[in-house]
Design an enzyme around this catalytic site. Structure first.
Site, PDB file in Angstrom:
ATOM      1  N   HIS A  82       2.759  -7.150 -39.839  1.00  0.00           N
ATOM      2  CA  HIS A  82       2.043  -8.078 -38.951  1.00  0.00           C
ATOM      3  C   HIS A  82       2.626  -9.477 -39.175  1.00  0.00           C
ATOM      4  O   HIS A  82       3.050  -9.808 -40.285  1.00  0.00           O
ATOM      5  CB  HIS A  82       0.561  -8.055 -39.339  1.00  0.00           C
ATOM      6  CG  HIS A  82      -0.334  -8.826 -38.436  1.00  0.00           C
ATOM      7  ND1 HIS A  82      -0.473 -10.185 -38.506  1.00  0.00           N
ATOM      8  CD2 HIS A  82      -1.152  -8.418 -37.426  1.00  0.00           C
ATOM      9  CE1 HIS A  82      -1.339 -10.591 -37.592  1.00  0.00           C
ATOM     10  NE2 HIS A  82      -1.766  -9.544 -36.920  1.00  0.00           N
TER      11      HIS A  82
ATOM     12  N   ASP B  22      -0.967  -6.648 -47.853  1.00  0.00           N
ATOM     13  CA  ASP B  22      -1.841  -7.005 -46.747  1.00  0.00           C
ATOM     14  C   ASP B  22      -2.723  -5.787 -46.467  1.00  0.00           C
ATOM     15  O   ASP B  22      -2.251  -4.786 -45.921  1.00  0.00           O
ATOM     16  CB  ASP B  22      -0.965  -7.363 -45.540  1.00  0.00           C
ATOM     17  CG  ASP B  22      -1.782  -7.538 -44.273  1.00  0.00           C
ATOM     18  OD1 ASP B  22      -3.016  -7.406 -44.327  1.00  0.00           O
ATOM     19  OD2 ASP B  22      -1.157  -7.790 -43.224  1.00  0.00           O
TER      20      ASP B  22
ATOM     21  N   GLN C 104      -5.856  -3.889 -42.579  1.00  0.00           N
ATOM     22  CA  GLN C 104      -6.182  -2.660 -41.835  1.00  0.00           C
ATOM     23  C   GLN C 104      -6.505  -1.493 -42.766  1.00  0.00           C
ATOM     24  O   GLN C 104      -6.760  -0.394 -42.272  1.00  0.00           O
ATOM     25  CB  GLN C 104      -5.015  -2.255 -40.927  1.00  0.00           C
ATOM     26  CG  GLN C 104      -4.711  -3.227 -39.826  1.00  0.00           C
ATOM     27  CD  GLN C 104      -5.815  -3.359 -38.772  1.00  0.00           C
ATOM     28  OE1 GLN C 104      -6.806  -2.629 -38.782  1.00  0.00           O
ATOM     29  NE2 GLN C 104      -5.656  -4.311 -37.875  1.00  0.00           N
TER      30      GLN C 104
ATOM     31  N   LYS D 254     -12.967  -7.402 -39.916  1.00  0.00           N
ATOM     32  CA  LYS D 254     -12.456  -6.062 -39.609  1.00  0.00           C
ATOM     33  C   LYS D 254     -13.254  -4.981 -40.325  1.00  0.00           C
ATOM     34  O   LYS D 254     -12.945  -3.806 -40.228  1.00  0.00           O
ATOM     35  CB  LYS D 254     -10.982  -5.955 -39.995  1.00  0.00           C
ATOM     36  CG  LYS D 254     -10.072  -6.806 -39.109  1.00  0.00           C
ATOM     37  CD  LYS D 254      -8.625  -6.455 -39.318  1.00  0.00           C
ATOM     38  CE  LYS D 254      -7.668  -7.499 -38.810  1.00  0.00           C
ATOM     39  NZ  LYS D 254      -7.573  -7.540 -37.356  1.00  0.00           N
TER      40      LYS D 254
ATOM     41  N   CYS E 107       0.938  -8.623 -32.545  1.00  0.00           N
ATOM     42  CA  CYS E 107       1.450  -9.535 -33.591  1.00  0.00           C
ATOM     43  C   CYS E 107       2.485  -8.837 -34.472  1.00  0.00           C
ATOM     44  O   CYS E 107       2.529  -9.053 -35.700  1.00  0.00           O
ATOM     45  CB  CYS E 107       0.332 -10.113 -34.446  1.00  0.00           C
ATOM     46  SG  CYS E 107      -0.872 -11.031 -33.494  1.00  0.00           S
TER      47      CYS E 107
HETATM   48  N1  C6P Z   1      -4.632  -7.757 -36.674  1.00  0.00           N
HETATM   49  C1  C6P Z   1      -4.919  -6.625 -34.559  1.00  0.00           C
HETATM   50  O1  C6P Z   1      -5.406  -6.493 -33.435  1.00  0.00           O
HETATM   51  P1  C6P Z   1      -6.718 -12.066 -39.433  1.00  0.00           P
HETATM   52  O2  C6P Z   1      -6.449 -12.412 -38.015  1.00  0.00           O
HETATM   53  O3  C6P Z   1      -6.226 -13.119 -40.387  1.00  0.00           O
HETATM   54  O4  C6P Z   1      -8.116 -11.630 -39.701  1.00  0.00           O
HETATM   55  O5  C6P Z   1      -5.848 -10.760 -39.731  1.00  0.00           O
HETATM   56  C2  C6P Z   1      -4.461 -10.831 -39.614  1.00  0.00           C
HETATM   57  C3  C6P Z   1      -3.873  -9.494 -39.808  1.00  0.00           C
HETATM   58  C4  C6P Z   1      -3.064  -9.292 -40.921  1.00  0.00           C
HETATM   59  N2  C6P Z   1      -2.534  -8.096 -41.176  1.00  0.00           N
HETATM   60  C5  C6P Z   1      -2.754  -7.040 -40.379  1.00  0.00           C
HETATM   61  C6  C6P Z   1      -2.145  -5.721 -40.748  1.00  0.00           C
HETATM   62  C7  C6P Z   1      -3.550  -7.194 -39.245  1.00  0.00           C
HETATM   63  O6  C6P Z   1      -3.756  -6.144 -38.453  1.00  0.00           O
HETATM   64  C8  C6P Z   1      -4.111  -8.447 -38.934  1.00  0.00           C
HETATM   65  C9  C6P Z   1      -4.908  -8.663 -37.684  1.00  0.00           C
HETATM   66  C10 C6P Z   1      -5.389  -7.773 -35.427  1.00  0.00           C
HETATM   67  O7  C6P Z   1      -4.072  -5.857 -34.985  1.00  0.00           O
HETATM   68  C11 C6P Z   1      -5.291  -9.076 -34.700  1.00  0.00           C
HETATM   69  S1  C6P Z   1      -3.624  -9.500 -34.326  1.00  0.00           S
END
Ligand code: C6P
Length: 431
Positions: A146, A224, A227, A250, A389
């Protein structure tokens, strides 16, 4: 070049029955009683929310905790000596303890509250990277990262004159670990950064293996878990990593709060990321010293009620059981891949069901993913369409975007049937 088509998987209907008694299970129908969003109709149809990878819906228990806290315990934290402020601080620090237990960290000093996973990863890239990277060093990420765990590293590596490499994926979206040897020969590997679960492909990455390799190279391992943490048990000690990031929104919690877990000795050695109130020990005209962990990294008034709501979300999903959630999503994923695999005009991406988390990306032949998502919306089915992303990954797949369905503890197999019915309509109208 497209990723290999996932082969058809024979699946029976998912009823939740017939599951061995010893295995943790969840009753999604029962869980759904906790979620008010299900009362919403879209175009007169019940909402099938298949976008939990973007953000999850919130159960009544989390909303009640937020309201209760704002009504009866709200004040700023770590400042007042009056009773209400003490109660607020206890609730806020209580949430930190819940987060510690959730990832099995050895101390709450290692739990830094951030705005989200993105800020947690930026914190490491800046606060660790700016002081530890130099020319000749390498930062290693993955091709399915991501942007939140890709761009900060690319940027900080460039600023420091360090090299930036990625571990490529194979045609089924899994990391090609045989590239590690070549990468190691190209410089001093100082950072290995990967997601545990890919938000675009649902690939489950071999973090323990990569962590062991990173440590052999003398590098730090950054995970990270945005997910992964909502969907499977996380144990930072067993993973053998050095930093791990996650977001509350999430996993049924409020937005605006996330966690950076870091090894205490590494966090102790790092300079602060944001500066201002709360993160100081002493300020004079000449110099400032830093507060102890984790406060050194928490400048300003934090997301107080959000932390409390996050704690309630951790209680909620822990009570449902992460193993049960993982199993439920695995069954949904296998079912989805099986049903989509029956449609020759659909290409699915990612590993086979047994190594695939509850996220399914696909494309309908000849139809832009945004149009697919639009028609599905008319049918009351909410999915995400776009690059998610992960633009370097889209380039590898040879597509601009995909349509993505993602699941959680409230998802039913009937909703996947509605997705498939909706895709037939897409094909009818635009295919
Ligand atoms: N992915 C998706 O629709 P934030 O936005 O900081 O809470 O999370 C960022 C992020 C970081 N790593 C991974 C693997 C992610 O999937 C995400 C967020 C969402 O896939 C929004 S782009």
């Amino acid at each position: 070049m497209g990723a290999s088509r996932v082969t058809k998987t024979a699946q029976g209907p998912l009823t939740g029955e017939g599951v061995a008694a010893t295995r943790p299970t969840l009753d999604a129908h029962r869980q759904r009683a906790d979620f008010a969003y299900l009362e919403e109709l879209v175009n007169g149809k019940p909402l099938a929310y298949l976008d939990s990878a973007a953000s999850t819906q919130k159960p009544r228990q989390v909303l009640d905790a937020l309201r209760e806290f704002y009504e009866h315990s709200y004040a700023n934290v770590h400042r007042g000596v009056y009773r209400l402020a003490e109660r607020a601080t206890e609730a806020f620090e209580g949430a930190r303890e819940k987060a510690r237990a959730f990832v099995n960290a050895s101390s709450t000093r290692e739990i830094v509250f951030t705005r989200n996973a993105t800020e947690a990863l930026n914190l490491v890239a800046y606060a660790w990277g700016l002081d530890n990277l130099r020319p000749g060093d390498l930062v290693v990420v993955t091709e399915l990262e991501h942007h939140s765990n890709f761009v900060p590293w690319q940027y900080v590596a460039q600023r420091q004159g360090a090299g930036f490499r990625y571990i490529p994926i194979d045609d089924s979206g899994e990391l090609q670990l045989d590239a590690l040897e070549r990468i190691a020969s190209e410089g001093r590997v100082k950072v290995v950064a990967t997601n545990l679960v890919s938000n675009s492909l649902g690939t489950i990455n071999p973090v323990e293996k990569l962590g062991a390799w990173a440590h052999e190279q003398g590098a730090i391992m950054v995970v990270d878990a945005a997910q992964a943490a909502p969907h499977r048990p996380i144990d930072v000690q067993a993973l053998g990593c050095d930093f791990l990031a996650l977001s509350s929104h999430k996993l049924c919690g409020p937005s605006g709060i996330g966690v950076l877990w870091g090894r205490q000795e590494l966090l102790e050695g790092m300079a602060p990321f944001n500066l201002g109130g709360e993160m100081i020990r002493k300020v004079t005209l000449e110099r400032t010293t830093w507060n102890e962990l984790p406060h050194k990294f928490e400048a300003g008034t934090p997301a107080i009620a959000e932390a409390v709501g996050f704690g309630a979300a951790l209680d909620y999903i822990s009570a449902v059981g992460l193993e049960a959630i993982e199993r439920h999503e695995h069954e949904l994923t296998a079912y989805t891949l099986g049903r989509l695999g029956e449609l020759p005009w659909i290409e699915t991406y990612g590993p086979p069901a047994e190594r695939h988390a509850g996220i399914v990306s696909f494309n309908v032949e000849g139809v832009h993913p945004h149009d697919v998502a639009q028609i599905l919306d008319w049918e009351g089915v909410a999915v995400r369409a776009g690059h998610h992303c992960t633009q370097p990954l889209m380039a590898r797949l040879g597509v601009a975007a995909t349509t993505r369905a993602s699941f959680y503890l409230y998802t039913l197999p009937e909703e996947i049937d509605r997705l498939v019915d909706g895709l037939h309509k897409v094909k009818q109208h635009l295919g």
